[in-house]
Design an enzyme around this catalytic site. Structure first.
Site, PDB file in Angstrom:
ATOM      1  N   SER A 159      10.299  15.968 -23.537  1.00 44.69           N
ATOM      2  CA  SER A 159      10.399  14.561 -23.921  1.00 44.69           C
ATOM      3  C   SER A 159       9.072  13.863 -24.146  1.00 44.69           C
ATOM      4  CB  SER A 159      11.207  13.786 -22.874  1.00 44.69           C
ATOM      5  OG  SER A 159      12.577  13.955 -23.123  1.00 44.69           O
ATOM      6  N   TYR A 174      18.727   6.221 -20.266  1.00 45.42           N
ATOM      7  CA  TYR A 174      17.955   7.224 -20.996  1.00 45.42           C
ATOM      8  C   TYR A 174      18.898   8.051 -21.857  1.00 45.42           C
ATOM      9  CZ  TYR A 174      14.259  10.631 -21.786  1.00 45.42           C
ATOM     10  OH  TYR A 174      13.311  11.443 -22.356  1.00 45.42           O
ATOM     11  N   SER A 175      18.645   8.044 -23.167  1.00 48.16           N
ATOM     12  CA  SER A 175      19.515   8.763 -24.101  1.00 48.16           C
ATOM     13  C   SER A 175      18.683   9.423 -25.184  1.00 48.16           C
ATOM     14  CB  SER A 175      20.528   7.811 -24.748  1.00 48.16           C
ATOM     15  OG  SER A 175      21.273   8.471 -25.746  1.00 48.16           O
ATOM     16  N   ASN A 176      18.767  10.732 -25.263  1.00 46.42           N
ATOM     17  CA  ASN A 176      18.050  11.461 -26.299  1.00 46.42           C
ATOM     18  C   ASN A 176      18.504  11.083 -27.703  1.00 46.42           C
ATOM     19  OD1 ASN A 176      16.319  13.327 -24.696  1.00 46.42           O
ATOM     20  ND2 ASN A 176      18.287  13.911 -23.838  1.00 46.42           N
ATOM     21  N   GLY A 205       8.526  15.415 -19.385  1.00 47.86           N
ATOM     22  CA  GLY A 205       9.627  16.053 -20.074  1.00 47.86           C
ATOM     23  C   GLY A 205      10.073  17.346 -19.430  1.00 47.86           C
TER      24      GLY A 205
END
Length: 397
Positions: free
Chosen positions: A106, A205-207, A350
C-alpha cells in the site's frame, strides 16, 4: 494489501484485504526493543554493539520468527545505513541482499496520490469535483453513486466504497494466485456490494478507492498508470530500484529476499514470492527497496514532488476511528504518526503477499523503513515490534 489483525482494536492500512486495524502505526515501544545481547548482524552498514536498530532488527528474526528483516535508515546528517538479518530463502539459507527489492504494497497509494495531486496542480483534476466528472456512469451500486463521491474522498478513504479485497483474498492466495485481473474486474467486485456509509460521513480503509484513483489518472492523462507513476515520480527523483510490474510480470526483477505467507501465527510458512500482482494495481502493485522508500517519502515531504498548496492538502489529515494514539491521522494517501520522542513521522505502510513494509520520515530529514518477509506475523507481536523499530530509529540520538 492484507490485514491480519493481531490486535483487534487497531486496523492495519494494507494493500491487501480485511482492514481490521486502523493503520500500521506504533509510537511508544522502542524501549522494549533496546535489549542487550544482540547476535552478529549481517548488516552491510551499522554502528556499534549498542545500536538500537540492529538490536531490534535481530529480535524480529530471533524472537518474532520472521525469515528476514531489512532496514534502511537516514540520520539527520543525511548518512544512510542498511541492515539485514535472517535468511533470504528458508530452503537454501541464502544471505539477505542489502537493500533488496520487495513488494511495497500500500505504499503504492502514496505514489498514486502524488500523481493525482500533480494533476490537481496542473488544473487537470479538482479535488472536490465528483468522480463522475472523470468517470461518467461508471461508479454505481447500492448506496453508491459517482456523482456523490469527491476525488478527495477517494484519496482519504472517506468515500464509503466497499473494499474489493475483502472478497478475493482466499482466491488470490490460492487457486487464482497466477490469475490476471483487470482494474475494471476488481472495481466490479466492489460495486457488487453496498456502500459502507454515505460519502463524507465516515472513514474506512478501502483499496477500491485507489483503483478508482488509478482509473482517473489514466482517463485524464490518456496514458497508462505505470507510465505516469514512472515518469512523474520514479524517474523524477531517481528511484533506481522501484518499478511498477508490467502485465504478466510475476517475478521480482533484482536481488530480493523471498516472501512468505502462513495461515496464521505459528502456521507453516509458504514461499509466495511469485504471484500475479495485477489484482493490487494502483492499490499496491509497486516493487521497491527500503532505501528507495526512504528517498521517496523524504522527497515528498521535502517538497520535491508537489507544489506547497498540494502538499498541504496531502498533509491535512482526518482522525482514524479507533486509532489508540492521539494525533494519528490519514491525509491524502499519507499517514501522520506521533513519535514516542515527540514530533511526527510521515509515511504509509503496506502488506502484500510475502512482505510487510513500514516507512517513516521526519521533517528534519531522518528516515527509516523496516521490511519483514512475511505478510502474516509468525508471532502475535511481530508487526508491532517491526513498526516500533521505525520509531526507535527515528528517535535515537
Amino acid at each position: 494489501m492484507t490485514d491480519r489483525s493481531q490486535q483487534p482494536s487497531r486496523r492495519r492500512t494494507t494493500s491487501l484485504p480485511r482492514p481490521r486495524r486502523a493503520v500500521t502505526a506504533v509510537v511508544a515501544m522502542s524501549a522494549a526493543l533496546a535489549v542487550a545481547g544482540t547476535l552478529p548482524s549481517s548488516a552491510a552498514q551499522s554502528q556499534g554493539p549498542r545500536d538500537v536498530v540492529r538490536q531490534g532488527m535481530e529480535r524480529l528474526v530471533t524472537d518474532d520468527k520472521f525469515p528476514a528483516a531489512l532496514v534502511a535508515t537516514v540520520d539527520r546528517d543525511g548518512r544512510t545505513r542498511n541492515y539485514t538479518a535472517g535468511v533470504a530463502d528458508l530452503r537454501t539459507k541464502a544471505k539477505v541482499p542489502v537493500d533488496g527489492q520487495v513488494r511495497a504494497g500500500s505504499n503504492t497509494k502514496t505514489f498514486v496520490s502524488t500523481v493525482v495531486l500533480q494533476l490537481v496542480g496542473e488544473g487537470k483534476v479538482q479535488l472536490d469535483a465528483p468522480v463522475e466528472t472523470y468517470l461518467p456512469l461508471l461508479i454505481r451500486g447500492e448506496g453508491i453513486d459517482g456523482r456523490d463521491i469527491k476525488v478527495r474522498q477517494l484519496l482519504q478513504h472517506t468515500s464509503g466504497l466497499p473494499n474489493y479485497t475483502d472478497h478475493i483474498l482466499e482466491k488470490v492466495f490460492g487457486k487464482e494466485r497466477h490469475t490476471y485481473y483487470q482494474p475494471r474486474e476488481t472495481l466490479d467486485i466492489a460495486l457488487a456490494h453496498k456502500a459502507d456509509f454515505a460519502p463524507g460521513t465516515g472513514w474506512a480503509y478501502s483499496n477500491t478507492n485507489y483503483i478508482v484513483a488509478g482509473m482517473i489518472i489514466e482517463k485524464v492523462t490518456g496514458r497508462p498508470l505505470a507510465e505516469q507513476i514512472t515518469k512523474r515520480v520514479i524517474d523524477r527523483i531517481g528511484l533506481r530500484h522501484t518499478y511498477f510490474p508490467g502485465v504478466g510480470d510475476e517475478s521480482i526483477r533484482e536481488p530480493h529476499p523471498k516472501g512468505y505467507h502462513s495461515a496464521g501465527p505459528g502456521a507453516p510458512l509458504e514461499d509466495i514470492t511469485k504471484i500475479d500482482p495485477s489484482w493490487m494495481w494502483s492499490a499496491g502493485q509497486l516493487v521497491s527497496t527500503p532505501g528507495d522508500l526512504n528517498r521517496f517519502f523524504s522527497a515528498l515531504i521535502g517538497g520535491k514532488l508537489l507544489e506547497p498548496a498540494q502538499l498541504a492538502q496531502m498533509r491535512t489529515t482526518v482522525k482514524i476511528p479507533d486509532g489508540p494514539e492521539a494525533g494519528l491521522g490519514y491525509g491524502l494517501g499519507l499517514i501522520r504518526t506521533p513519535l514516542s520522542c515527540g514530533g511526527v513521522a510521515w509515511g504509509h505502510g503496506g502488506d502484500t503477499p510475502g512482505y510487510h513494509t513500514y516507512p517513516g520520515v521526519r521533517e528534519d530529514g531522518r528516515a527509516a523503513t523496516v521490511v519483514v518477509t512475511a505478510n502474516m506475523a509468525p508471532t502475535a507481536k511481530g508487526f508491532t515490534n517491526a513498526e516500533a523499530l521505525v520509531d526507535a530509529a527515528l528517535c535515537r540520538k
